[in-house]
Design a protein around this motif. Structure first.
Motif, PDB file in Angstrom:
ATOM      1  N   UNK A   2       0.892  -1.135   0.221  1.00  0.00           N
ATOM      2  CA  UNK A   2       0.021   0.016   0.004  1.00  0.00           C
ATOM      3  C   UNK A   2       0.931   1.239   0.003  1.00  0.00           C
ATOM      4  N   UNK A   3       0.593   2.122  -0.995  1.00  0.00           N
ATOM      5  CA  UNK A   3       1.312   3.239  -1.032  1.00  0.00           C
ATOM      6  C   UNK A   3       1.685   4.116  -0.026  1.00  0.00           C
ATOM      7  N   UNK A   4       2.866   4.654   0.397  1.00  0.00           N
ATOM      8  CA  UNK A   4       2.995   5.588   1.643  1.00  0.00           C
ATOM      9  C   UNK A   4       2.062   6.732   1.563  1.00  0.00           C
ATOM     10  N   UNK A   5       1.696   7.360   2.553  1.00  0.00           N
ATOM     11  CA  UNK A   5       0.733   8.461   2.365  1.00  0.00           C
ATOM     12  C   UNK A   5      -0.830   8.523   2.009  1.00  0.00           C
ATOM     13  N   UNK A   6      -1.016   7.168   2.301  1.00  0.00           N
ATOM     14  CA  UNK A   6      -2.714   6.814   1.974  1.00  0.00           C
ATOM     15  C   UNK A   6      -3.417   7.336   3.228  1.00  0.00           C
ATOM     16  N   UNK A   7      -2.741   7.485   4.392  1.00  0.00           N
ATOM     17  CA  UNK A   7      -3.394   8.135   5.598  1.00  0.00           C
ATOM     18  C   UNK A   7      -2.489   8.348   6.671  1.00  0.00           C
ATOM     19  N   UNK A   8      -2.836   9.162   7.497  1.00  0.00           N
ATOM     20  CA  UNK A   8      -1.908   9.468   8.699  1.00  0.00           C
ATOM     21  C   UNK A   8      -1.396   8.431   9.446  1.00  0.00           C
ATOM     22  N   UNK A  18      -0.525   5.551   8.319  1.00  0.00           N
ATOM     23  CA  UNK A  18       0.730   5.083   7.347  1.00  0.00           C
ATOM     24  C   UNK A  18       1.947   5.860   7.662  1.00  0.00           C
ATOM     25  N   UNK A  19       1.605   7.126   7.718  1.00  0.00           N
ATOM     26  CA  UNK A  19       2.815   8.317   7.755  1.00  0.00           C
ATOM     27  C   UNK A  19       3.449   7.960   9.176  1.00  0.00           C
ATOM     28  N   UNK A  20       2.673   7.835  10.180  1.00  0.00           N
ATOM     29  CA  UNK A  20       3.043   7.690  11.635  1.00  0.00           C
ATOM     30  C   UNK A  20       3.870   6.274  11.714  1.00  0.00           C
ATOM     31  N   UNK A  21       3.424   5.181  11.081  1.00  0.00           N
ATOM     32  CA  UNK A  21       4.057   4.096  11.229  1.00  0.00           C
ATOM     33  C   UNK A  21       5.503   4.317  10.532  1.00  0.00           C
ATOM     34  N   UNK A  22       5.455   4.668   9.197  1.00  0.00           N
ATOM     35  CA  UNK A  22       6.707   4.803   8.625  1.00  0.00           C
ATOM     36  C   UNK A  22       7.809   5.586   9.282  1.00  0.00           C
ATOM     37  N   UNK A  23       7.249   6.595   9.973  1.00  0.00           N
ATOM     38  CA  UNK A  23       8.326   7.409  10.640  1.00  0.00           C
ATOM     39  C   UNK A  23       8.897   6.722  11.853  1.00  0.00           C
ATOM     40  N   UNK A  24       7.951   6.056  12.404  1.00  0.00           N
ATOM     41  CA  UNK A  24       8.362   5.181  13.508  1.00  0.00           C
ATOM     42  C   UNK A  24       9.507   4.058  13.157  1.00  0.00           C
ATOM     43  N   UNK A  33       9.481   2.929   1.894  1.00  0.00           N
ATOM     44  CA  UNK A  33       8.629   3.017   0.523  1.00  0.00           C
ATOM     45  C   UNK A  33       7.137   2.597   0.421  1.00  0.00           C
ATOM     46  N   UNK A  34       7.103   1.522   1.285  1.00  0.00           N
ATOM     47  CA  UNK A  34       5.601   1.183   1.000  1.00  0.00           C
ATOM     48  C   UNK A  34       5.193   0.316   2.454  1.00  0.00           C
ATOM     49  N   UNK A  35       4.124  -0.046   2.785  1.00  0.00           N
ATOM     50  CA  UNK A  35       3.526  -0.507   3.855  1.00  0.00           C
ATOM     51  C   UNK A  35       2.778  -1.990   3.356  1.00  0.00           C
ATOM     52  N   UNK A  36       3.157  -3.029   4.115  1.00  0.00           N
ATOM     53  CA  UNK A  36       2.136  -4.290   3.732  1.00  0.00           C
ATOM     54  C   UNK A  36       1.381  -4.680   4.696  1.00  0.00           C
ATOM     55  N   UNK A  37       1.470  -5.667   5.472  1.00  0.00           N
ATOM     56  CA  UNK A  37       0.278  -6.109   6.409  1.00  0.00           C
ATOM     57  C   UNK A  37       0.567  -5.232   7.844  1.00  0.00           C
ATOM     58  N   UNK A  38      -0.565  -4.754   8.231  1.00  0.00           N
ATOM     59  CA  UNK A  38      -0.888  -3.961   9.292  1.00  0.00           C
ATOM     60  C   UNK A  38      -1.225  -4.754  10.646  1.00  0.00           C
ATOM     61  N   UNK A  39      -0.922  -4.181  11.765  1.00  0.00           N
ATOM     62  CA  UNK A  39      -1.694  -4.776  12.977  1.00  0.00           C
ATOM     63  C   UNK A  39      -3.120  -4.085  12.930  1.00  0.00           C
ATOM     64  N   UNK A  40      -3.596  -4.575  14.138  1.00  0.00           N
ATOM     65  CA  UNK A  40      -5.165  -4.064  13.899  1.00  0.00           C
ATOM     66  C   UNK A  40      -6.209  -5.225  14.052  1.00  0.00           C
TER      67      UNK A  40
END
Length: 240
Positions: free
Chosen positions: A20-26, A28-34, A50-57
């Protein structure tokens, strides 16, 4: 025509389902920065997610998987996994660097045979998760972590020089470079007219699976291994 259509559909599916492309939502941005911060603390270098795959939740998923590269090396992708508590639990940066070192050895040796190649190597049976030195050499890595063996995928451009015999010198050289660690590789000869496209995509993969090669016209497949018993190969066939 059908192969090209299926290839585009397959590649689009992989991109959509895994990344999932970075920047889709806040979030994502927070997780990427961490993740970028955690990797910088570990290795002392700047990284970009660059991108995010499987997420917690969900009840069964308490981590987020990201695909990362050093800030000035966009094609050098690796995987990093962070828990929802903000802990870096896994990353493949060091193994990816070792893969790159082995690839450079093989590329040079095969060029001497008139063969264009790109190799992705997995380090097997070695836990280097606590290693923090991004400048560790191949020799230092093998001496410290003693991998059981190396297992690799290689693509080569269609060429009359692509024969099992012509890989012997290159694989024996990489065997010595790895301090006589067993090296096994699945070699796929890609049709000349598709090779550049395949190479571009191949270099951007954070990891490689056998299914990826179905997207391309594999002229021939060779399985080869070099170990304490010498060099051996088997011509498998093609996917056409």
């Amino acid at each position: 025509m059908i192969r090209n259509i299926l290839k585009k559909i397959s590649w689009t599916f992989v991109v959509v389902s895994i990344i999932s492309l970075l920047g889709c939502n806040n979030i994502d941005k927070h997780q990427a920065a961490d993740v970028e911060k955690l990797l910088k603390e570990k290795y002392g270098q700047e990284f970009t997610v660059k991108s995010i795959g499987g997420r917690y939740g969900t009840a069964n998923n308490d981590t987020v998987t990201t695909y990362v590269h050093p800030i000035n090396h966009e094609s050098f992708l690796f995987k990093a996994v962070m828990t929802k508590d903000g802990k870096l639990v896994a990353d493949s940066y060091i193994p990816r660097m070792i893969s790159d070192s082995l690839n450079q050895v093989l590329q040079q040796e095969l060029q001497n045979k008139g063969i264009e190649s790109e190799t992705f190597t997995f380090v097997m049976q070695a836990d280097s998760s606590k290693e923090t030195n991004p400048d560790i050499s191949l020799e230092e890595y093998v001496t410290t972590y003693k991998p059981g063996y190396f297992s690799a995928h290689m693509i080569v451009k269609e060429n009359e020089n692509v024969t099992g015999e012509n890989f012997e010198d290159a694989l024996k050289t990489v065997y010595q470079a790895g301090l006589k660690t067993t090296f096994q590789v699945g070699i796929r000869e890609i049709a000349a007219e598709e090779y550049e496209e395949a190479l571009t995509e191949y270099k951007q993969l954070p990891e490689v699976s056998s299914s990826w090669f179905r997207n391309y016209n594999v002229i021939e497949e060779i399985d080869a291994v070099v170990d304490g018993n010498g060099y051996h190969f088997l011509t498998v066939g093609s996917n056409t």
